[in-house]
Design an enzyme around this catalytic site. Structure first.
Site, PDB file in Angstrom:
ATOM      1  N   CYS A  89       0.718  -1.195   0.059  1.00  0.00           N
ATOM      2  CA  CYS A  89       0.058   0.034  -0.114  1.00  0.00           C
ATOM      3  C   CYS A  89       0.896   1.214   0.036  1.00  0.00           C
ATOM      4  CB  CYS A  89      -0.912  -0.044   1.022  1.00  0.00           C
ATOM      5  SG  CYS A  89      -0.084  -0.004   2.526  1.00  0.00           S
TER       6      CYS A  89
HETATM    7  O1  LIG Z   1      -1.430   2.373   5.515  1.00  0.00           O
HETATM    8  C1  LIG Z   1      -2.179   2.587   4.476  1.00  0.00           C
HETATM    9  C2  LIG Z   1      -1.807   2.788   3.384  1.00  0.00           C
HETATM   10  O2  LIG Z   1      -0.941   3.638   3.205  1.00  0.00           O
HETATM   11  C3  LIG Z   1      -2.802   3.201   2.081  1.00  0.00           C
HETATM   12  O3  LIG Z   1      -2.237   3.053   1.004  1.00  0.00           O
HETATM   13  C4  LIG Z   1      -3.490   4.471   2.291  1.00  0.00           C
HETATM   14  O4  LIG Z   1      -4.475   4.549   2.990  1.00  0.00           O
HETATM   15  P1  LIG Z   1      -5.263   5.849   3.374  1.00  0.00           P
HETATM   16  O5  LIG Z   1      -5.605   6.371   1.974  1.00  0.00           O
HETATM   17  O6  LIG Z   1      -6.437   5.494   4.223  1.00  0.00           O
HETATM   18  O7  LIG Z   1      -4.069   7.117   3.774  1.00  0.00           O
END
Ligand SMILES: O=C[C@H](O)[C@H](O)COP(=O)(O)O
Length: 181
Positions: A89
């Protein structure tokens, strides 16, 4: 402390034994998609990977948020249908938090070689999470390549600590089940 540590055991080092191939679940949210796509290609080309379950590909619209992807991948590992999961992520953090909600799962975010090594050899983590916004693709590819070469040695001194975590989790789940009745 009894037993060799994971850092001492000769079989813990790279390239000194024939490694069993791994079944890998891989997934990402939109923020991790580019890295995940490239890493999935690497996994497909690796002789250390026997099969890949691409969670993101199962997500037809490609819009799933990180918790759903992490839950699905971690569940595959918990059910024994995958040996490990690789999740990407933006930071890797949310994926790890979500994956760790699945009983039996040890998920970590690691962005350096030593942490990746210890995640497997010391913590027996089955899930590695990476942040596309934290590491460049070159480093991510190298970390995953290294990650595939490590296998937890359940005769090393780290094993008892993992067992302590598992036993705690089992007790907690038993208590929760009893509370529900
Ligand atoms: O930890 C969460 C990840 O970084 C994700 O890709 C982004 O999440 P958010 O859009 O809630 O910041």
């Amino acid at each position: 402390m009894d037993g060799h540590t994971c850092h001492e055991h000769p079989q813990s080092h790279r390239g000194e034994r024939v490694l069993q191939q791994l079944r890998i679940a891989v997934g990402s949210d939109k923020a991790g998609r580019d890295h995940a796509t490239a890493l999935t290609d690497d996994l497909r080309a690796s002789s250390l990977v026997s099969s890949i379950i691409d969670i993101s590909a199962l997500d037809g619209q490609g819009r799933a948020a990180y918790p759903e992807i992490a839950f699905a991948a971690a569940q595959l590992v918990a059910d024994g249908r995958a040996d490990r999961a690789l999740l990407v992520c933006h930071t890797g953090l949310g994926m790890a938090i979500a994956a760790n909600k699945i009983p039996g799962i040890r998920a970590v975010t690691a962005h350096d070689s030593w942490s990746v090594r210890c995640a497997v050899l010391s913590n027996n983590a089955q899930v590695l999470t990476l942040g596309q916004g934290i590491v460049g693709l070159g480093l991510a590819r190298r970390l995953v390549e290294e990650w595939l070469t490590y296998r937890f040695d359940d005769t090393c001194s780290a094993a008892a600590k993992i067992e302590t975590i598992s036993a705690f989790e089992d007790r907690w789940q038993g208590r929760s089940a009893a509370d529900a009745h």
